[in-house]
Design an enzyme around this catalytic site. Structure first.
Site, PDB file in Angstrom:
ATOM      1  N   ALA A  51      74.105   7.000  27.304  1.00 26.96           N
ATOM      2  CA  ALA A  51      73.495   8.249  27.741  1.00 26.96           C
ATOM      3  C   ALA A  51      72.561   8.747  26.662  1.00 26.96           C
ATOM      4  CB  ALA A  51      74.573   9.309  28.009  1.00 26.96           C
ATOM      5  N   MET A  52      71.658   9.642  27.037  1.00 28.82           N
ATOM      6  CA  MET A  52      70.737  10.216  26.060  1.00 28.82           C
ATOM      7  C   MET A  52      70.619  11.703  26.312  1.00 28.82           C
ATOM      8  SD  MET A  52      68.812  10.025  23.477  1.00 28.82           S
ATOM      9  CE  MET A  52      68.017  11.499  22.857  1.00 28.82           C
ATOM     10  N   GLU A  53      70.764  12.462  25.227  1.00 25.43           N
ATOM     11  CA  GLU A  53      70.939  13.911  25.315  1.00 25.43           C
ATOM     12  C   GLU A  53      69.656  14.709  25.462  1.00 25.43           C
ATOM     13  OE1 GLU A  53      71.521  12.117  22.427  1.00 25.43           O
ATOM     14  OE2 GLU A  53      70.654  13.172  20.717  1.00 25.43           O
ATOM     15  N   ASN A  54      68.549  14.099  25.939  1.00 27.02           N
ATOM     16  CA  ASN A  54      67.278  14.828  26.087  1.00 27.02           C
ATOM     17  C   ASN A  54      67.542  16.266  26.521  1.00 27.02           C
ATOM     18  OD1 ASN A  54      65.950  12.178  25.978  1.00 27.02           O
ATOM     19  ND2 ASN A  54      66.734  11.964  28.065  1.00 27.02           N
ATOM     20  N   HIS A  92      80.085  14.539  24.853  1.00 30.37           N
ATOM     21  CA  HIS A  92      79.266  14.134  23.697  1.00 30.37           C
ATOM     22  C   HIS A  92      77.827  14.634  23.872  1.00 30.37           C
ATOM     23  CE1 HIS A  92      78.040  11.061  20.535  1.00 30.37           C
ATOM     24  NE2 HIS A  92      76.882  11.289  21.134  1.00 30.37           N
ATOM     25  N   GLU A  93      77.249  14.371  25.033  1.00 31.14           N
ATOM     26  CA  GLU A  93      75.849  14.754  25.256  1.00 31.14           C
ATOM     27  C   GLU A  93      75.690  16.267  25.297  1.00 31.14           C
ATOM     28  OE1 GLU A  93      73.965  12.350  24.759  1.00 31.14           O
ATOM     29  OE2 GLU A  93      75.427  10.770  25.112  1.00 31.14           O
ATOM     30  N   HIS A 146      75.594  17.734  21.903  1.00 28.17           N
ATOM     31  CA  HIS A 146      74.275  17.511  21.300  1.00 28.17           C
ATOM     32  C   HIS A 146      73.287  18.631  21.610  1.00 28.17           C
ATOM     33  CE1 HIS A 146      74.256  13.745  19.272  1.00 28.17           C
ATOM     34  NE2 HIS A 146      74.473  12.988  20.321  1.00 28.17           N
ATOM     35  N   GLU A 180      75.220  12.760  15.353  1.00 27.42           N
ATOM     36  CA  GLU A 180      76.127  11.849  16.070  1.00 27.42           C
ATOM     37  C   GLU A 180      77.591  12.061  15.675  1.00 27.42           C
ATOM     38  OE1 GLU A 180      75.251  10.639  18.621  1.00 27.42           O
ATOM     39  OE2 GLU A 180      73.083  10.554  18.407  1.00 27.42           O
TER      40      GLU A 180
END
Ligand SMILES: *[C@@H]1O[C@H](CO)[C@@H](O)[C@H](O)[C@H]1NC(C)=O
Ligand SMILES: *[C@@H]1O[C@H](CO)[C@@H](O)[C@H](O)[C@H]1NC(C)=O
Ligand SMILES: *[C@@H]1O[C@H](CO)[C@@H](O)[C@H](O)[C@H]1NC(C)=O
Ligand SMILES: *[C@@H]1O[C@H](CO)[C@@H](O)[C@H](O)[C@H]1NC(C)=O
Ligand SMILES: *[C@@H]1O[C@H](CO)[C@@H](O)[C@H](O)[C@H]1NC(C)=O
Ligand SMILES: [Zn+2]
Length: 650
Positions: free
Chosen positions: A360-363, A395-396, A399, A418
């Protein structure tokens, strides 16, 4: 490649509540004599140490062969290597971006996966210069379009030369005259980019529609850490925070998403059935957090009173977004309350992307996920799948504060975001699934994962100098994630939850919409600890924590008791006996005894202050136990928060 977590059996792990209930101690490593005194048998102790050693070795092997489970760390293998051979490829500090006006048209047409883009960057000149250096990669600049003008009077500045430096991923614009310090300028560029198929930058992916069997194309982004430069020319370093106003063109039967909500949609004049979506301006943010998605994925909001969250997925999978839709808003509001800072954007879209290189990516405002960690099918998914959705989501969401609101100044402090996201996710998940007792898993899932890598000769310090994009990518490993989380937990334990949390909140407030280094965090925590009186006045958190962040490895601490006297010593733990090591750490020593039994007291009663060993007296009649907070982990009773303990109990 799916990053999978190591499977370990938690069934024998007692809960914190069980631990704190003395009547249960019998179950874990402790025998009761007829008198009722607690005695820890030497044999049991020896066996446990042996078992622990075997487990570490096993964990190391597993970690070696399986990619570790961790959100956004698995770099896809098919990636093209970004080549920056040696030396710093950093941009000069003399020009700071303030605002990007970005317009992109992605073409998702068989045989023509390209983009047309236009960007106008307003910059502030902090030091006179006649050169503008921007990051680009795999982008073709329309040279005649490149224009620079002063904002105050629209006076243009003549471009004398422009060239690619493909090695360092830069585009260098030379000017006939110098840009003046303190003035603002606008750089305008149009360009052509590619929608590549290796999941970096602005990329294309596809899925097969289950009804029509048609191929459906999707254009999506993965900019972290250094690939915004594949989508548009930019100052692609985390400390160049700026505001972004994004416009995306799309066919009328698709939708587009970006970090912010749409301001308006208008018909594209010269292109039939195409729409321009204009998005609202973002707050100050780093380039790696910018994101867009153009697709025919469908939105789902099963709770119509939920205004913030929308989840997007293939039409077929919409029902499987219920779990994320249920827990996402609750975890977010938990973090809002924990930090005392509201989530700063007006919305969060979460997208299940059919092809996604990371977990996943926290954009900011547009979190992208691999389908497997966002979708959950009550009928066929496992408990492990549910755990994956919850942990990755938490987690995301963590962030959005640690990473998005306050961003590490440079990638050498990647663990600053992280490590915190990997640590705080346990709080978030514990809030929505308290009966999972997930906090008790931390030691096996994070500390031991870090041990496994960190006991190898090839390990690296938590923080070290990185320049090239290759080096930056290598930072995304269990050291940054799991060791980062482990040392944060150690700080929490030796400072106490109250001071730790107050420090974090102060840190977030101080560096909101800005960047920080680890030393900034240490300063804030030191100040808080001194205020609260739980750190000696002439001691700083930096002094303690530099031994954990700048040095690689971790210590094995041996404690030998002889009556009242205890001798403790530390030595770097390593599997490879061939390299001698004299690294020393600041090790907090906490313990409890039969005379002062308090398994909850993790405050250090002694410190090993970067010294090989020391001795002190304890008040104990029959038994003492080092590292009490860990007593619950039955097969590793003698492992402490972040260092490894072997205790000899007499
Ligand atoms: C791709 O399609 C667009 C729009 O039809 C066109 O302007 C562009 O020239 C095409 N590019 C290539 C490489 O064919
Ligand atoms: C531009 O840079 C100067 C320092 O050279 C600074 O004082 C000023 O605040 C900056 N302006 C903006 C809008 O950031
Ligand atoms: C550098 O990249 C640009 C754009 O991709 C390309 O047109 C140019 O040929 C490249 N130059 C070299 C020397 O490889
Ligand atoms: C959108 O329309 C185009 C042409 O009008 C068609 O080829 C494409 O399949 C449509 N896409 C969807 C998702 O309906
Ligand atoms: C729907 O969302 C609102 C606001 O977030 C919340 O208070 C409510 O409990 C939710 N209802 C359900 C059924 O989840
Ligand atoms: Zn992360």
């Amino acid at each position: 490649m799916v990053a999978k977590k190591n499977h370990l059996d938690y069934s024998s792990v007692p809960t914190t509540a069980e631990l704190e209930n003395n009547s249960n101690q019998k179950k874990y490593t402790v025998n009761r004599t007829s008198k009722g005194d607690l005695v820890i048998s030497k044999i049991v102790c020896g066996l446990l140490v042996l078992l622990a050693m075997i487990l570490i070795a096993l964990a190391a092997l597993l970690t070696y062969f399986l990619l570790p489970y961790c959100p956004n760390e698995a770099t896809p293998e098919a990636l093209r290597k970004a080549v920056v051979k040696d030396g710093p490829a950093r941009l000069p500090r003399s020009i700071q971006p303030l605002h990007y006006r970005l317009q992109i048209i992605p073409f998702l047409e068989e045989g023509n996966f390209t983009t047309n883009g236009a960007v106008q960057i307003n910059v502030n000149v902090t030091e006179s210069t006649n050169k503008i250096e921007l990051n680009i990669n795999d982008i073709e600049i329309n040279q005649h379009s490149v224009a620079v003008k002063r904002v105050s009077d629209d006076k243009s500045v003549k471009v004398s030369d422009q060239k690619y430096d493909n090695e360092s991923q830069k585009y260098i614009i030379s000017l006939a005259e110098s840009l003046k310090e303190g003035d603002q300028y606008q750089i305008a560029i149009t360009y052509n980019g590619k929608l590549n198929d290796y999941m970096q930058g602005f990329y294309r992916s596809s899925y097969i529609d289950s009804n029509t069997k048609d191929v459906r194309w999707i254009a999506s982004t993965q900019f972290s850490p250094t690939d915004a430069r594949r989508a548009f020319p930019c100052f692609d370093e985390p400390s160049f925070k700026a505001k972004y106003t994004v416009s995306i063109a799309r066919p009328s039967n698709m939708t587009s998403l970006s970090n912010m909500p749409k301001r308006e949609s208008v018909v594209v004049v010269d292109r039939k059935d195409w729409i321009w979506d204009h998005f609202k301006e973002t707050p100050q943010m780093s380039s790696y957090l910018v994101a867009f998605v153009v697709s025919d994925l469908q939105p789902f909001r099963f709770n119509s009173s939920e205004k913030l969250f929308t989840i997007w997925s293939r039409r077929d999978a919409l029902e499987q977004t219920r779990l994320a839709m249920d827990i996402g808003p609750r975890i977010l509001s938990y973090f809002e309350r924990y930090f005392g800072i509201d989530y700063p954007l007006p919305k969060i879209d979460m997208v299940a992307v059919p092809d996604f290189g990371f977990n996943a990516m926290e954009n900011w405002g547009l979190i992208t996920f691999r389908e497997a960690v966002l979708l959950f099918d009550e009928k066929i998914s496992t408990v492990e799948d549910k755990r994956a959705v919850a942990t990755v989501l938490a987690h995301e969401l963590a962030h959005q504060w640690f990473g998005n609101l306050v961003t590490p100044k440079w990638w050498d402090d990647l663990w600053l975001k992280e490590g915190f996201a990997s640590y705080l996710l346990y709080y978030g998940v514990n809030f929505v699934f308290p009966d999972w007792n997930i906090l008790t898993e931390f030691i096996m899932t994070e500390v031991h994962k870090a041990f496994a890598i960190d006991s190898l000769k090839s390990t690296h310090p938590l923080t070290f100098t990185v320049h090239s994009t290759d080096e930056i990518r290598q930072m995304f490993d269990p050291i940054s994630y799991s060791k980062g989380a482990s040392i944060i937990r150690m700080i929490n334990n030796f400072l106490g939850e109250r001071t730790f949390k107050a420090g974090l909140i102060k840190y977030l407030h101080t560096f909101t919409y800005s960047n920080a280094r680890r030393d900034d965090l240490w300063d804030v925590l030191t100040q808080q600890a001194h205020e609260d009186g739980n750190l000696h006045d002439d001691l700083s958190i930096k002094e303690i924590m530099d031994s954990w962040t700048v040095q690689s490895g971790f210590p094995v601490v041996t404690a030998v008791r002889n009556g009242k006297r205890v001798d403790v010593s530390q030595k770097r733990f390593t599997f490879d006996k061939s390299f001698a090591e004299d690294t020393l750490w600041w090790v907090p020593l906490s313990y409890t005894t039969d005379l002062r039994t308090n398994f909850d007291d993790t405050s250090p009663k002694q410190w090993l202050k970067k010294e090989t060993g020391k001795n002190f007296e304890i008040e104990a009649n029959r038994w003492w136990l080092v590292n009490p907070h860990q007593t619950g982990i039955s097969h590793s009773s003698f492992f402490m928060t972040s260092s490894l303990w072997i205790a000899s109990l007499l």
